[in-house]
Write a protein that holds these residues in place. Structure first.
Motif, PDB file in Angstrom:
ATOM      1  N   ALA A  53     -13.087   3.322  16.985  1.00  0.00           N
ATOM      2  CA  ALA A  53     -12.720   3.929  15.704  1.00  0.00           C
ATOM      3  C   ALA A  53     -11.817   5.141  15.870  1.00  0.00           C
ATOM      4  CB  ALA A  53     -13.983   4.334  14.951  1.00  0.00           C
ATOM      5  N   PHE A  54     -11.824   5.726  17.064  1.00  0.00           N
ATOM      6  CA  PHE A  54     -11.102   6.971  17.251  1.00  0.00           C
ATOM      7  C   PHE A  54      -9.714   6.806  17.848  1.00  0.00           C
ATOM      8  CE2 PHE A  54     -15.573   8.177  17.187  1.00  0.00           C
ATOM      9  CZ  PHE A  54     -15.559   9.268  16.327  1.00  0.00           C
ATOM     10  N   LEU A  55      -9.429   5.691  18.510  1.00  0.00           N
ATOM     11  CA  LEU A  55      -8.128   5.639  19.170  1.00  0.00           C
ATOM     12  C   LEU A  55      -7.572   4.234  19.294  1.00  0.00           C
ATOM     13  CD1 LEU A  55      -8.039   4.794  22.541  1.00  0.00           C
ATOM     14  CD2 LEU A  55      -9.705   6.624  22.515  1.00  0.00           C
ATOM     15  N   SER A  56      -6.244   4.191  19.318  1.00  0.00           N
ATOM     16  CA  SER A  56      -5.469   2.978  19.596  1.00  0.00           C
ATOM     17  C   SER A  56      -4.420   3.336  20.633  1.00  0.00           C
ATOM     18  CB  SER A  56      -4.777   2.469  18.328  1.00  0.00           C
ATOM     19  OG  SER A  56      -5.705   2.168  17.310  1.00  0.00           O
ATOM     20  N   ILE A  57      -3.965   2.328  21.362  1.00  0.00           N
ATOM     21  CA  ILE A  57      -2.898   2.535  22.341  1.00  0.00           C
ATOM     22  C   ILE A  57      -1.866   1.429  22.148  1.00  0.00           C
ATOM     23  CG2 ILE A  57      -2.299   2.748  24.786  1.00  0.00           C
ATOM     24  CD1 ILE A  57      -5.171   3.583  25.345  1.00  0.00           C
ATOM     25  N   PRO A  59       1.557  -0.840  23.348  1.00  0.00           N
ATOM     26  CA  PRO A  59       2.087  -1.352  24.620  1.00  0.00           C
ATOM     27  C   PRO A  59       3.130  -0.426  25.249  1.00  0.00           C
ATOM     28  CG  PRO A  59       1.967  -3.111  23.005  1.00  0.00           C
ATOM     29  CD  PRO A  59       1.680  -1.840  22.268  1.00  0.00           C
ATOM     30  N   ASP A  60       3.682   0.486  24.459  1.00  0.00           N
ATOM     31  CA  ASP A  60       4.634   1.450  25.002  1.00  0.00           C
ATOM     32  C   ASP A  60       3.946   2.668  25.598  1.00  0.00           C
ATOM     33  OD1 ASP A  60       7.264   0.248  24.218  1.00  0.00           O
ATOM     34  OD2 ASP A  60       6.318   0.357  22.253  1.00  0.00           O
ATOM     35  N   GLY A  61       2.616   2.720  25.503  1.00  0.00           N
ATOM     36  CA  GLY A  61       1.880   3.819  26.111  1.00  0.00           C
ATOM     37  C   GLY A  61       1.608   4.985  25.198  1.00  0.00           C
ATOM     38  N   ASP A  62       1.945   4.848  23.912  1.00  0.00           N
ATOM     39  CA  ASP A  62       1.645   5.913  22.964  1.00  0.00           C
ATOM     40  C   ASP A  62       0.173   5.821  22.557  1.00  0.00           C
ATOM     41  OD1 ASP A  62       4.318   7.159  22.498  1.00  0.00           O
ATOM     42  OD2 ASP A  62       4.793   5.084  21.950  1.00  0.00           O
ATOM     43  N   VAL A  63      -0.517   6.945  22.592  1.00  0.00           N
ATOM     44  CA  VAL A  63      -1.932   6.996  22.248  1.00  0.00           C
ATOM     45  C   VAL A  63      -2.070   7.568  20.845  1.00  0.00           C
ATOM     46  CG1 VAL A  63      -4.181   7.939  22.858  1.00  0.00           C
ATOM     47  CG2 VAL A  63      -2.561   7.306  24.664  1.00  0.00           C
ATOM     48  N   VAL A  64      -2.681   6.821  19.966  1.00  0.00           N
ATOM     49  CA  VAL A  64      -2.890   7.252  18.589  1.00  0.00           C
ATOM     50  C   VAL A  64      -4.363   7.594  18.429  1.00  0.00           C
ATOM     51  CG1 VAL A  64      -2.690   6.636  16.156  1.00  0.00           C
ATOM     52  CG2 VAL A  64      -1.038   5.751  17.823  1.00  0.00           C
ATOM     53  N   ILE A  65      -4.633   8.847  18.086  1.00  0.00           N
ATOM     54  CA  ILE A  65      -6.022   9.300  17.947  1.00  0.00           C
ATOM     55  C   ILE A  65      -6.263   9.681  16.491  1.00  0.00           C
ATOM     56  CG2 ILE A  65      -7.749  10.972  18.677  1.00  0.00           C
ATOM     57  CD1 ILE A  65      -6.352  11.182  21.339  1.00  0.00           C
ATOM     58  N   TYR A  66      -7.329   9.137  15.942  1.00  0.00           N
ATOM     59  CA  TYR A  66      -7.676   9.396  14.548  1.00  0.00           C
ATOM     60  C   TYR A  66      -8.653  10.572  14.480  1.00  0.00           C
ATOM     61  CZ  TYR A  66      -5.583   4.852  13.679  1.00  0.00           C
ATOM     62  OH  TYR A  66      -4.701   3.806  13.598  1.00  0.00           O
ATOM     63  N   SER A  67      -8.361  11.508  13.595  1.00  0.00           N
ATOM     64  CA  SER A  67      -9.251  12.652  13.378  1.00  0.00           C
ATOM     65  C   SER A  67      -9.970  12.441  12.054  1.00  0.00           C
ATOM     66  CB  SER A  67      -8.447  13.954  13.349  1.00  0.00           C
ATOM     67  OG  SER A  67      -9.305  15.069  13.227  1.00  0.00           O
ATOM     68  N   PRO A  68     -11.271  12.184  12.066  1.00  0.00           N
ATOM     69  CA  PRO A  68     -11.958  11.779  10.836  1.00  0.00           C
ATOM     70  C   PRO A  68     -12.291  12.914   9.881  1.00  0.00           C
ATOM     71  CG  PRO A  68     -13.482  11.755  12.682  1.00  0.00           C
ATOM     72  CD  PRO A  68     -12.130  12.058  13.253  1.00  0.00           C
ATOM     73  N   TRP A 122     -18.925  16.116  19.405  1.00  0.00           N
ATOM     74  CA  TRP A 122     -18.545  16.393  20.783  1.00  0.00           C
ATOM     75  C   TRP A 122     -18.795  15.205  21.703  1.00  0.00           C
ATOM     76  CZ3 TRP A 122     -15.941  19.229  24.143  1.00  0.00           C
ATOM     77  CH2 TRP A 122     -16.395  19.397  25.452  1.00  0.00           C
ATOM     78  N   GLU A 123     -20.020  14.739  21.759  1.00  0.00           N
ATOM     79  CA  GLU A 123     -20.340  13.645  22.673  1.00  0.00           C
ATOM     80  C   GLU A 123     -19.740  12.326  22.182  1.00  0.00           C
ATOM     81  OE1 GLU A 123     -24.220  11.401  24.584  1.00  0.00           O
ATOM     82  OE2 GLU A 123     -24.324  13.548  24.200  1.00  0.00           O
ATOM     83  N   ARG A 124     -19.705  12.099  20.874  1.00  0.00           N
ATOM     84  CA  ARG A 124     -19.116  10.874  20.340  1.00  0.00           C
ATOM     85  C   ARG A 124     -17.640  10.773  20.702  1.00  0.00           C
ATOM     86  NH1 ARG A 124     -22.986  12.713  17.003  1.00  0.00           N
ATOM     87  NH2 ARG A 124     -24.414  11.222  16.006  1.00  0.00           N
ATOM     88  N   LEU A 125     -16.923  11.877  20.580  1.00  0.00           N
ATOM     89  CA  LEU A 125     -15.503  11.893  20.915  1.00  0.00           C
ATOM     90  C   LEU A 125     -15.293  11.643  22.403  1.00  0.00           C
ATOM     91  CD1 LEU A 125     -14.520  15.013  18.794  1.00  0.00           C
ATOM     92  CD2 LEU A 125     -13.843  12.661  18.314  1.00  0.00           C
ATOM     93  N   ARG A 126     -16.121  12.271  23.222  1.00  0.00           N
ATOM     94  CA  ARG A 126     -15.995  12.082  24.671  1.00  0.00           C
ATOM     95  C   ARG A 126     -16.243  10.619  25.038  1.00  0.00           C
ATOM     96  NH1 ARG A 126     -19.330  16.320  28.078  1.00  0.00           N
ATOM     97  NH2 ARG A 126     -17.969  15.459  29.690  1.00  0.00           N
ATOM     98  N   ARG A 127     -17.254  10.032  24.435  1.00  0.00           N
ATOM     99  CA  ARG A 127     -17.572   8.634  24.756  1.00  0.00           C
ATOM    100  C   ARG A 127     -16.467   7.691  24.285  1.00  0.00           C
ATOM    101  NH1 ARG A 127     -22.249   7.809  27.021  1.00  0.00           N
ATOM    102  NH2 ARG A 127     -23.835   9.450  26.947  1.00  0.00           N
ATOM    103  N   ALA A 128     -15.831   8.033  23.168  1.00  0.00           N
ATOM    104  CA  ALA A 128     -14.724   7.194  22.689  1.00  0.00           C
ATOM    105  C   ALA A 128     -13.597   7.163  23.707  1.00  0.00           C
ATOM    106  CB  ALA A 128     -14.217   7.729  21.350  1.00  0.00           C
ATOM    107  N   GLY A 129     -13.228   8.337  24.226  1.00  0.00           N
ATOM    108  CA  GLY A 129     -12.170   8.396  25.228  1.00  0.00           C
ATOM    109  C   GLY A 129     -12.581   7.763  26.545  1.00  0.00           C
ATOM    110  N   ALA A 130     -13.819   8.034  26.962  1.00  0.00           N
ATOM    111  CA  ALA A 130     -14.288   7.508  28.245  1.00  0.00           C
ATOM    112  C   ALA A 130     -14.423   5.988  28.213  1.00  0.00           C
ATOM    113  CB  ALA A 130     -15.627   8.150  28.605  1.00  0.00           C
TER     114      ALA A 130
END
Length: 719
Positions: A53-57, A59-68, A122-130
């Motif tokens: 829910a927090f991020l998309s990537i 194919p060009d390598g751009d990272v899109v992060i959603y701030s809820p 905090w932990e939810r965001l970290r887990r999304a990235g990890a």
């Protein structure tokens, strides 16, 4: 003029660089003149793979992060993505941040209030990235036929050090998106953070500086009408309306009475502002009118009467005061205050049958959705909410009254409507910080130890006026804390650091009074109380004693407490929203007038995600607390504030902001709140410093209106 071609890759790069806004693409060679096309987020992200829910990537390598969570200046739209990007090991230069709309299926607590967004996420965001990183590394391991543990990540790439091979996240997204995400992932050790803890600029800076549409006031929809509303004074109802003159103003298309309010509708806000002033409305009281004068009488009855709710009681308070060698008594008072965000209230609504579309600045999008659905009698799932950036809120936008107004008018007019409040509307028809008064009593034994403590808080529409479990509760053997409320037609609301914004000033000023009678240094007096709470706690302790001691000691050290006799200092410390802030105010006398030169702040908010944003929050909270303690005041007459705009409602000015020196306790714990905790201690630190310089106590706000100070001009020196 140079010619160029553009493609999807270029657009994605533009999106990542701009950090949001309007993207216009065209090809010079496609025809004689450029064809312009507005690209939606959906088109820009069409090739992106959603990892969670927090991020998309892409194919060009751009990272899109959603701030809820709604962004109102607390820097959450920058710090949330930083946490995701840290665990992802993304290249921050390739990160694009998008404000997420209300989405209760994918996000929790889409609320901005109570300084709770970062602690909750905090932990939810970290887990999304990890989790996304795990999938990307797993895809690389499969492609190269190597073990997962032999790979590392850095700046948006997976690296196989043994062979020197590297591959970008963009090249892995398709394979990674087909893998199953694990239920648990390994998070970084904070000592390995590379992005968190570094200063990062606000992701909306460029859009704000170049005037791109970000805020609710910027929002426009083809075919919408504008509306402004004349609301009744508090406690009043409409007796008669004469709108003939208002209807003749060019640009006004309709005038509608809705309940006790009158809405003027038209093509733009300027004719509507003129039409509102042309309305001739007579009101009559719903009940007995309230004035500032009988507010004084009400407070006296509340503080001296027998009616009160006991919030906390420890030991035998009656006996402690009977046996006291000395008793210290004081009263403190704080007025109603306006929230006064830079952007007045506004919202867009389009009701279409059994569905509704909402767009605008709200701290509580779910509340906006639910109240709209309730008004329309439809399922909440049929109401969409798009969140714009908020031009300030301070708690005012926790309510949804301005949202409901837009929804109701859209239903009546059967067309999209944008309701806009003027500054006068915001100040006269808003919901205010409640007025509160406190009565304190302390009992001291012969050695100057505080053996008894009593506090009664009285508020107008304030609910519980105390924080009964905060310090010094737990440090005093005999303690009684009470609260009593008066109900009024004046609407009140959470105001930045609710209750503690005025309780801290009163409480910390009173503790200085007690320390003086006990002949003890104010800092040592507080540290001694904390030591008593630690070694011999009374009842439950709801604050962290060591964290509070830590900020006290850091503030005393950084301010050189008591070491320069030419500088008069005032101390204050407070715990709110899970964080601890201690402040020292420095005052000098110039031409027999007190001048505030500097404030030193020590903050314990756990790990500081973004020092730039953190410094803005601490300094901003101090300036806010300082300005309102010094100047802010709303007084009522016949149900309406006398102060209707900034010509009569005094705010602090830039030239009046003194030097602010900010320090942080580095303890490595998970982040706690920061949007509000720096405000509560400020008023007490300044009041105590001025007493140290002048020998006069400031027991009421605003300071400049305190009668005892009529011969003094309190100045603040900007550095």
């Amino acid at each position: 003029m140079a010619s160029f071609k553009t493609n999807r890759r270029d657009f994605l790069k533009m999106a990542a660089t701009a950090g949001g806004g309007l993207f216009i693409g065209f090809q010079w060679f496609s025809c004689d003149s450029p064809k312009m096309k507005v690209l939606s987020n959906e088109e820009v992200l069409a090739s992106a793979q959603q990892f969670n829910a927090f991020l998309s990537i892409t194919p060009d390598g751009d990272v899109v992060i959603y701030s809820p969570n709604p962004e109102l200046g607390q820097n959450i739209k920058t710090s949330f993505p930083m946490v995701v990007a840290e665990e992802l090991d993304a290249d921050w230069e390739r990160v694009r941040v998008i404000q997420a709309n209300l989405d209760l299926q994918n996000f929790e607590r889409q609320v901005t209030g109570g300084s709770g967004a970062m602690p909750h996420s905090w932990e939810r965001l970290r887990r999304a990235g990890a989790t996304a990183k795990y999938l990307l590394v797993s895809a690389a391991a499969d492609n190269w036929d190597v073990s997962y543990d032999s790979l590392t990540t850095e700046n948006g790439q997976v690296i196989h050090n043994a062979s020197g091979r590297k591959i970008s996240y963009g090249e892995l997204v398709n394979d990674a998106s087909k893998l199953t995400a694990p239920e648990d992932v390994r998070l970084k050790d904070p000592k390995d953070f590379k992005l968190i803890g570094t200063p990062v600029k606000n992701v909306d800076n460029k859009a704000m500086f170049t005037g791109q549409p970000l805020f609710g006031l910027d929002f426009y929809r083809e075919g919408m009408v504008h509306a402004m509303i004349q609301r009744p004074p508090f406690g009043m109802k409409i007796l008669s309306v004469d709108d003939a003159e208002a209807r003749n103003i060019k640009g006004v298309t309709d005038i509608i009475q809705v309940g006790e309010s009158v809405a003027v509708v038209g093509s733009s806000t300027w004719p509507l502002m003129k039409a509102k002033k042309a309305l001739k409305i007579n009101y009559e009281p719903i009940t007995e009118e309230e004035s500032t004068a009988n507010h004084d009488r009400i407070f006296r009855e509340l503080l001296d009467g027998n009616r009160a709710d006991i919030m906390r009681q420890d030991g035998n308070v009656v006996r402690a005061f009977q046996q006291a060698a000395q008793i210290v008594t004081s009263e403190y008072q704080c007025p109603f205050l306006s929230h006064s965000p830079m952007e007045p209230m506004n919202f867009f609504a389009h009701v279409k049958g059994d569905k509704a579309e909402l767009v605008g600045p709200t701290q509580t999008p779910e509340r906006a959705r639910n109240e709209a659905a309730q008004l329309l009698g439809i399922d909440p799932e049929n109401v969409s909410v798009e969140i714009t950036r908020l031009g300030g809120g301070f708690g005012r936008r926790l309510r949804a009254d301005f949202v409901v107004e837009a929804v109701e008018l859209s239903r009546i007019l059967d067309k999209p409507v944008k309701v806009t409040w003027s500054r006068e509307d915001d100040m006269t028809g808003g919901a205010y910080r409640p007025a509160v008064r406190y009565k304190f009593e302390a009992a001291l034994d012969g050695a100057g130890n505080m053996i008894g403590y009593k506090l009664r808080g009285a508020g107008i529409n304030a609910g519980n006026t105390t924080r009964q479990d905060n310090f010094p509760s737990g440090a005093v053997e005999n303690l009684l804390i009470e609260s009593v409320e008066h109900k009024s037609h004046v609407t009140t609301n959470a105001w930045r650091a609710p209750i503690t914004n005025f309780l801290a000033y009163a409480e910390q000023s009173f503790l200085d009074e007690v320390a003086e009678v006990a002949k003890k240094d104010p800092v040592k007096f507080r540290l001694d109380l904390l030591e008593r709470a630690k070694s011999n706690p009374v009842g439950e302790i709801h604050y962290d004693i060591d964290r509070m001691k830590g900020v006290i000691e850091l503030a005393a050290e950084k301010s050189n407490w008591g070491k320069d006799s030419s500088i008069k200092q005032g101390f204050s410390v407070y715990f709110s929203h899970r964080s601890y802030v201690a402040q020292v105010a420095n005052v000098v006398m110039e031409n027999n007038q007190p001048v505030l030169k500097k404030i030193v702040a020590a903050t314990d908010c756990g790990i500081v995600v973004n020092p730039t944003g953190a410094n803005h929050q601490v300094r901003g909270g101090i300036v806010d607390g300082m300005g309102h303690a010094m100047f802010g005041n709303l007084t009522f007459e016949n149900g309406s504030p006398k102060q209707k705009n900034f010509d009569t409602y005094r705010l602090i000015r830039m030239k009046e902001v003194p030097e602010i020196d900010v320090h942080y306790v580095e303890n490595g714990i998970d982040p706690t709140g920061l949007g509000e905790p720096a405000l509560p201690p400020t008023g007490g630190a300044i009041a105590n410093a001025i007493y140290s310089a002048t020998g006069r106590r400031l027991r009421s706000q605003p300071f400049i209106e305190q009668k005892e100070f009529s011969d003094l001009e309190i100045k603040m020196e900007r550095v």
